[in-house]
Structure formats: C-alpha cells, structure tokens
Write a protein that holds these residues in place. Sequence first.
Motif, short mmCIF file in Angstrom:
data_model
loop_
_atom_site.label_atom_id
_atom_site.label_comp_id
_atom_site.label_asym_id
_atom_site.label_seq_id
_atom_site.Cartn_x
_atom_site.Cartn_y
_atom_site.Cartn_z
N ALA A 143 -9.21 19.29 -31.97
CA ALA A 143 -10.66 19.43 -31.79
C ALA A 143 -11.41 18.77 -32.93
O ALA A 143 -12.43 18.11 -32.72
N LEU A 144 -10.90 18.94 -34.15
CA LEU A 144 -11.53 18.30 -35.31
C LEU A 144 -11.53 16.79 -35.18
O LEU A 144 -12.52 16.12 -35.53
N THR A 145 -10.44 16.23 -34.68
CA THR A 145 -10.33 14.77 -34.60
C THR A 145 -10.90 14.21 -33.30
O THR A 145 -11.15 13.01 -33.21
N THR A 146 -11.11 15.07 -32.31
CA THR A 146 -11.76 14.62 -31.07
C THR A 146 -13.27 14.56 -31.25
O THR A 146 -13.91 13.55 -30.92
N CYS A 147 -13.85 15.62 -31.80
CA CYS A 147 -15.31 15.68 -31.94
C CYS A 147 -15.83 14.73 -33.00
O CYS A 147 -17.03 14.44 -33.03
N SER A 148 -14.96 14.27 -33.86
CA SER A 148 -15.34 13.24 -34.84
C SER A 148 -15.04 11.85 -34.32
O SER A 148 -15.30 10.86 -35.01
N THR A 149 -14.50 11.75 -33.09
CA THR A 149 -13.99 10.50 -32.51
C THR A 149 -13.12 9.77 -33.53
O THR A 149 -13.26 8.58 -33.77
N GLY A 150 -12.21 10.55 -34.16
CA GLY A 150 -11.34 10.01 -35.20
C GLY A 150 -9.96 9.63 -34.71
O GLY A 150 -9.49 8.53 -34.95
N ARG B 3 -5.85 15.87 -43.09
CA ARG B 3 -6.21 14.60 -42.47
C ARG B 3 -7.27 14.81 -41.38
O ARG B 3 -8.23 14.03 -41.24
N ALA B 4 -7.11 15.89 -40.61
CA ALA B 4 -8.08 16.20 -39.55
C ALA B 4 -9.42 16.62 -40.14
O ALA B 4 -10.49 16.24 -39.63
N ILE B 5 -9.39 17.38 -41.23
CA ILE B 5 -10.63 17.81 -41.90
C ILE B 5 -11.39 16.60 -42.44
O ILE B 5 -12.63 16.54 -42.37
N LEU B 6 -10.66 15.63 -42.98
CA LEU B 6 -11.32 14.41 -43.46
C LEU B 6 -12.07 13.72 -42.32
O LEU B 6 -13.20 13.27 -42.50
N GLN B 7 -11.44 13.64 -41.16
CA GLN B 7 -12.11 12.99 -40.03
C GLN B 7 -13.32 13.79 -39.57
O GLN B 7 -14.38 13.22 -39.29
N TRP B 8 -13.18 15.10 -39.49
CA TRP B 8 -14.30 15.93 -39.04
C TRP B 8 -15.47 15.81 -40.01
O TRP B 8 -16.62 15.69 -39.59
N SER B 9 -15.17 15.82 -41.31
CA SER B 9 -16.23 15.69 -42.32
C SER B 9 -16.88 14.32 -42.25
O SER B 9 -18.11 14.19 -42.34
N ILE C 74 -21.42 10.68 -40.95
CA ILE C 74 -21.97 9.44 -40.40
C ILE C 74 -23.11 9.72 -39.43
O ILE C 74 -24.03 8.90 -39.29
N VAL C 75 -23.10 10.87 -38.75
CA VAL C 75 -24.22 11.23 -37.87
C VAL C 75 -25.48 11.43 -38.70
O VAL C 75 -26.57 10.94 -38.35
N THR D 116 -13.80 7.44 -42.33
CA THR D 116 -14.53 6.50 -41.47
C THR D 116 -14.22 6.75 -40.00
O THR D 116 -14.71 6.02 -39.13
N THR D 117 -13.42 7.77 -39.71
CA THR D 117 -12.97 8.15 -38.36
C THR D 117 -12.30 6.99 -37.63
O THR D 117 -12.42 6.86 -36.42
#
Length: 483
Positions: A212-219, A131-137, A142-143, A110-111
């Motif tokens: 980067a994975l967790t920034t671009c997902s705003t996670g 954990r970062a991959i989960l946020q990126w996915s 959600i987009v 859910t980021t």
Amino acid sequence: MIDIRPVAHTIGRISVALGSMMIFPTLIDYAAGNPNWVLMAQSMVLVVLISALVVAATSSSSRSLTIEQSFLLTSGLWLVLPVIGAVPMMLGAPNLSFTDAFFEAMSGLTTTGTTVIPQLDSLPPGVNMWRAILQWSGGLGIVVVAMVFLPVMKVGGMQFFRSEGFDTLGKVLPRAGQIAAEMTWIYLGITVACTLMYFAAGMTFFDAVLHALTTCSTGGFSNYDASFGVYIGPAEWVSTLFMVLASIPFVRMIQAVRGDVGPIWRDTQIRTYLRWIFYSVGIIVIYRLLYIHQTAHPWDVIRETTFNVITVFSGTGFASTNVLEWGHLPFAILFCVALIGGCTGSTGCSIKIFRYQVLFEAVHAQIKRMQSPHRLYPLRLAGKRLDQDVINSVMAFFTMFMLTFGLLIVGLALTGLHPKTALTGAWTAIANVGPVWGPEITSNGSIEQFPETAKWLMTLGMYLGRLELVSVFVLLLPRFWRG
C-alpha cells in the motif's frame, strides 16, 4: 547572496521527521528477532541527532522563503534525504556501498522503483519496510512540492495551477504547512484503504501495508524478487484502482472530501488520462488476443494487461509478468505511455498529461494560424486562458526533457552498457518508472551489475526527472546565486 538558513532549517525539520520514521522498521526487525534492528536503531539516533542540531542552529532564521530559497529548498531536499535514507542500508543489511545505498534511497524517494539489491526475498523485513517508507514519504513530498512550490516558481508551466495550488508568493512556508496537512490526510486515507483492500484480497498484513505504501506513492518497490507476480488475481485489481487514484490531482480529492465531487468529473486532465489508459489497454489486449498465442483466458489477459499498462503509465513500476513476451507493438506503447505519466499534482511521474494538453493546443493553434494568418487564436485549457509564459515554460520543459533523455542514453552507452540497457535505463530514470531491460539486468530486475558511473548517471536522471529539470538547472545560473 542567498540566506540559506531558512532552507537549512526546513530541511533539518523534515530530516528529523524522516529519521524518526526508522522506528517502524526497527520495531519490525525486533519483533521478527532479526539482529538488524540494533543497526537500524543506531542509524535513527545518528540521523535524528545531527538533524536536530541543524534545526537548533538555524532556529532564529526567518520562516518565509523567497523564490530563490524555494528553488534551493526543493533541489536540496532531494539531495539530503537520500543520504539519510542510505544510512541504515550502509550500516546494516544489506551492507551496501555509498553509491548503491544512495541510488536505492534516491530511487525510493523519487518513487522510481529501480533497485540495486539482487535478492529482495532475503532482506530483513524492516529493511524492505524502510524502502517502502522512503517511497511513501517521497510520494507525499512531491505532491506538496508540485502544488505549493512549482506553481510559485513557474516551473514547466505549473503557474497555470497557481490558484488551485494556493497563491503563496512571498509567504511560501507558512501556507505550505496547511496545504501539506490537508494532502497528508488524503494521502494517509487512501493508503489505509489500500492496505485493507490488499489484506481482503489475500495479502498478509505485512505485505498489504508495504505494498500500500508503494502503490499510493506510485513507487513500485516490493519485498519479493517476483514483484507483484506473487499476488496474481484480485490484488492486481486493487492495485490498479489505487494506482489510478494516486496519479490524479490530489487537489480534486481534497475538494471531493469537502463535498464538491464535480471538479473530479470536469477535470480535463483526469478525463484525458482515463481515456488514454483505455486506448492503451484496448489496443494491447486486442493485439495479444489476435497476434500472440495465448493459453490464458481472455479475462485473465484483460486483467494482466490492465495492471501492467497502468503500473507503467502511472510510473509505479510493479510487474506481474514479463511484458517483453507480448510483442513489439505492446512494448512500444508501454515505452510511450511511460513518457506521458499521470496528472499534475499527483504522485505520478514523467512529463504529465497537462503538458501534452498544452502542447497539442499550441500545435493546433499554429496549424490554424497557417491557414488564416491574420486571425487571432487564443489558447484555452479547461476553460482557462493559456498565457504565453505557460506555453513557453511547457515548450522549454519538453526541450530540456528530451535533451536530457538523449544525453543520458549516450552517457549510459559510453559506460559500456548494451544499447537496449542504456535506452531503457535512461527511460526509467528520467521518467521515474522503475523497470529496466537488457542483458546486464539480474533475474529480479536489479541493476547490481551496472558500472558505478552508470549508477550515478541514473541517480542524476532520477533526481532531475522528479524535480522537473528546470528547478535544478536554474541553480547552475550565476545570476541565481547573486539573488
């Protein structure tokens, strides 16, 4: 009755894709010589095998989805995927219980960014990458949901974006694949750019990829207990840039890539979002410089404030300092901006700019009707007429959001949490922001010490907040299941 086979088939295929992504943390732990790679690999095989069996068992089902099936897919996906995300964290490090592992995976997908793990620094690198991959996915998912499914399902006024999100009524799934492909390339592109800029700003390559994975997902997940406090300076400006990019409509970025940059500058959501960010940062900077004793240089105050305001506004949840030290007014502003969130059709969280624009237009029109009751005042936004069903949907969303927020506060308080913890716990869950403050919070912001009931309540809050409430609550209506 609703035929769930197309829903199960789609969820199965997505589950195979998510499970296959465990190969990356497996290889990372293997390269690092960490024995956790064996358990990560076993988790991957288990998840992919079960998911593939579901896909095979439902392969003869229809590829088109009805409205009812779209609701079921959207809500079911964010229940199944956290179970998959939890598997390696239960079988391997950090050996979490099901409650904690499911919470961590839900927070990732859910980021939201709230964690139950008290010592991130000591985790195997593959687990932090997972954990970062989960946020990126979850950010990508959600987009796609926001611009493909929610407009069709008329959730929270999203039907206003139906033409921009592509009219897919009656054939949601085939068109969704094309839309998802375009958005994935945009999403991947900004993630690669963010990685390179983080690396240039002084991060190690591993940290650059993870953040980067967790920034671009705003996670907002980090592999450090100090969160972004490890990288004070240029990396904060890089993060600020990409948090803003990730929280503006992806449709606009697709149009820009196609050569039409104009819609970005004309989009009222983007202009309003940037303007409100400027106001929030400006007020807090002035307050800190005038009323809070500062030993830092004014430019450092500007950098620190800009980063921490945008990380809350966008729902990312990174932290480079203790914002409670800024005083009551800055904290009140941060609390409010988190309940605004980013733009619709982005990875941003919370209520979204668009709904506040509709709310303000409706209030303004009502005030004018009180002055001249016999005149008609058609509502318009971004040059488009606001239909009554959009206004009603937005008002219903606001009502449900605030009611759910209030019930979460009461529920968390009844579990024995301090009132401040209950308030910020409900706030961070329903708005998918990340940080929680209170006496029960550990030094790295973990909620490890929360009662199990409180963790499940926050998990429910994250789930409802990310799926925009209505798309979940509609499943509780008996007539929904009668088709």
